[in-house]
Design an enzyme around this catalytic site. Structure first.
Site, PDB file in Angstrom:
ATOM      1  N   ARG A  96      10.099  36.104 -21.737  1.00  0.00           N
ATOM      2  CA  ARG A  96       9.500  35.609 -20.494  1.00  0.00           C
ATOM      3  C   ARG A  96       9.347  36.736 -19.478  1.00  0.00           C
ATOM      4  O   ARG A  96       8.337  36.821 -18.764  1.00  0.00           O
ATOM      5  CB  ARG A  96      10.370  34.492 -19.917  1.00  0.00           C
ATOM      6  CG  ARG A  96       9.790  33.850 -18.655  1.00  0.00           C
ATOM      7  CD  ARG A  96      10.583  32.618 -18.264  1.00  0.00           C
ATOM      8  NE  ARG A  96      10.042  32.018 -17.046  1.00  0.00           N
ATOM      9  CZ  ARG A  96      10.727  31.817 -15.935  1.00  0.00           C
ATOM     10  NH1 ARG A  96      12.013  32.172 -15.870  1.00  0.00           N
ATOM     11  NH2 ARG A  96      10.167  31.271 -14.885  1.00  0.00           N
ATOM     12  N   HIS A 134       5.939  38.001 -17.484  1.00  0.00           N
ATOM     13  CA  HIS A 134       5.863  38.087 -16.024  1.00  0.00           C
ATOM     14  C   HIS A 134       5.532  39.509 -15.569  1.00  0.00           C
ATOM     15  O   HIS A 134       4.838  39.696 -14.570  1.00  0.00           O
ATOM     16  CB  HIS A 134       7.184  37.628 -15.409  1.00  0.00           C
ATOM     17  CG  HIS A 134       7.335  36.141 -15.347  1.00  0.00           C
ATOM     18  ND1 HIS A 134       7.756  35.477 -14.219  1.00  0.00           N
ATOM     19  CD2 HIS A 134       7.096  35.174 -16.282  1.00  0.00           C
ATOM     20  CE1 HIS A 134       7.771  34.161 -14.456  1.00  0.00           C
ATOM     21  NE2 HIS A 134       7.387  33.960 -15.705  1.00  0.00           N
ATOM     22  N   ASN A 168       9.671  34.662  -9.683  1.00  0.00           N
ATOM     23  CA  ASN A 168      10.482  35.499 -10.569  1.00  0.00           C
ATOM     24  C   ASN A 168      11.982  35.318 -10.381  1.00  0.00           C
ATOM     25  O   ASN A 168      12.771  35.839 -11.165  1.00  0.00           O
ATOM     26  CB  ASN A 168      10.131  36.980 -10.359  1.00  0.00           C
ATOM     27  CG  ASN A 168       8.843  37.374 -11.047  1.00  0.00           C
ATOM     28  OD1 ASN A 168       8.442  36.756 -12.038  1.00  0.00           O
ATOM     29  ND2 ASN A 168       8.174  38.393 -10.531  1.00  0.00           N
ATOM     30  N   HIS A 221       7.006  28.981 -25.738  1.00  0.00           N
ATOM     31  CA  HIS A 221       7.860  27.893 -25.256  1.00  0.00           C
ATOM     32  C   HIS A 221       8.570  27.182 -26.397  1.00  0.00           C
ATOM     33  O   HIS A 221       9.256  26.180 -26.173  1.00  0.00           O
ATOM     34  CB  HIS A 221       7.040  26.885 -24.451  1.00  0.00           C
ATOM     35  CG  HIS A 221       6.715  27.363 -23.072  1.00  0.00           C
ATOM     36  ND1 HIS A 221       5.949  26.628 -22.171  1.00  0.00           N
ATOM     37  CD2 HIS A 221       7.050  28.503 -22.415  1.00  0.00           C
ATOM     38  CE1 HIS A 221       5.828  27.300 -21.038  1.00  0.00           C
ATOM     39  NE2 HIS A 221       6.486  28.445 -21.166  1.00  0.00           N
TER      40      HIS A 221
END
Length: 397
Positions: A68, A72, A99, A199
């Site tokens: 992840r 980001h 974040n 996911h």
């Protein structure tokens, strides 16, 4: 003594030193390549893999947290490790609202891998490349596909919280919003669907999807696209009143720690946790791809690895466009290195430049105090500019 000739010789020496330092740069403004560190750090992939595996054995959260964080980072200013930077003022990327929820295990994974690399290849491998390798390695450790990682990124020079706004996909986005956001990073709809498959591991907190359970609309408090039994299960974990904000719900309720295609099977069964997940099956434009991935792990793996390689190219900095971070904190490199070189090189160069009046004698040469001061500043400036051009940076945490 010919002062004009000696002055020219001193300036030539400064220029020579500057060019010498500049030519020491190993990497050039080249594109990414899989064997970028073949000569400068040939074991970098093994070093990172071992560090990541050690961290993963300590906690499986390492996998979703690292993956992840890579997403980001790349979606905000490109894959340049700017999300790792810490600011004393609390205004770096990692401090942005979107974040704050990034798990500390992701940062710890990259930091430990960086320390391991620095021990064997000091100052040669960027944090951005280490993060890209770590993202691949956690996928493999969780049972997902392996793939080649292109290398050669430099670390970014900018990390501001203000850059994050509207750059990351939120859980409420529909297909149009997802397609547009991914397209802005050069990724197709198929890439978007495949990367959403990340996911299949990880978790989320109740506040990210509670609107689907209690206040979806004025007439339907529960999102009708949710499987009723699944909705009841989520309500038990996230009650409307008295919910514990620390409670986490797995994104994949069946195999939450395994990187597989069950995530897509859940979407077909209407058991996607976020609106942005379930909409991929509900929208006719993306439904066929979801079904294809649900029916074939091989197809999903192939699409995911292709999308990850494309994601890893987003906004990369190469050569002089970035730098190599040693640690994520304040930079003292140019000043410290300039002082060191100044102390080492000064006796042999600086005092060989005579002044107009011969009032100071040093090592057989006669000069003036004013000439020493002037040439001290020139010499120090030459070294500092050369080191800045090289992007030699030393960080103190």
């Amino acid at each position: 003594m010919d002062t004009s000739s000696d002055s020219k010789r001193h300036m030539q020496t400064c220029f020579f030193l500057g060019m010498l330092f500049f030519c020491m740069v190993v990497e050039s403004d080249a594109e990414l390549s899989e064997n970028f560190y073949a000569s400068t750090c040939p074991n970098v992939e093994l070093i990172v893999r071992q560090a990541v595996a050690t961290k993963y054995q300590q906690t499986t959260i390492t996998a979703p947290a690292t993956l992840r964080m890579f997403f980001h980072d790349c979606f905000v200013g490109g894959c340049d490790a700017s999300v790792l930077v810490t600011s004393d003022n609390g205004d770096a990327e990692k401090d942005a609202q979107d974040n704050i929820s990034l798990a500390g295990d992701g940062f710890d994974t990259v930091n430990k891998a960086k320390l391991a690399v620095e021990a064997q290849c000091p100052g040669r491998v960027s944090c951005a490349d280490i993060m890209a390798l770590a993202a691949r390695d956690v996928v493999v450790l969780a049972g997902g596909p392996g793939f080649k990682v292109e290398l050669g990124r430099r670390d970014g020079l900018v990390s501001n919280a203000s850059r994050v706004d509207r750059k990351l996909p939120g859980p409420e986005l529909d297909v149009n919003g997802l397609v547009n956001l991914f397209a802005s990073n050069g990724l197709t709809m198929t890439d978007m669907i495949a990367l959403s498959g990340a996911h299949t591991i990880g978790f989320s907190h109740c506040d990210r999807f509670a609107n689907r359970l209690y206040n979806f609309s004025a007439f339907m408090p529960v999102d009708p696209t949710l499987d009723p039994a699944y909705a009841q299960q989520l309500m038990q974990s996230c009650p409307r009143v008295g919910a514990d904000p620390s409670v986490a719900v797995n994104l994949d309720l069946n195999t939450p720690n395994v990187f597989d295609n069950v995530y897509f099977q859940n979407l077909v069964a209407r058991k996607g946790l976020f609106t942005s997940d379930q909409i991929l099956f509900n929208d006719f434009r993306s439904q066929a791809t979801v079904i294809r991935f649900a029916n074939s792990a091989e197809e999903f793996n192939r699409a995911f690895t292709s999308a990850m390689r494309k994601l890893g190219r987003v906004g990369v900095k190469v050569g002089s466009q970035g730098e190599i971070h040693l640690e994520m904190a304040l930079n003292w490199g140019p000043v410290l290195m300039s002082v060191i070189f100044f102390i080492v090189l000064t006796p042999g160069v600086l005092f060989q430049v005579p002044g107009k009046t011969k009032v100071v004698e040093f090592g057989g040469f006669q000069t003036s105090g004013a000439a020493i001061v002037i040439h001290t500043l020139i010499f120090f400036a030459c070294i500092t500019v050369s080191l800045i051009a090289l992007h030699i940076h030393i960080y103190a945490a």
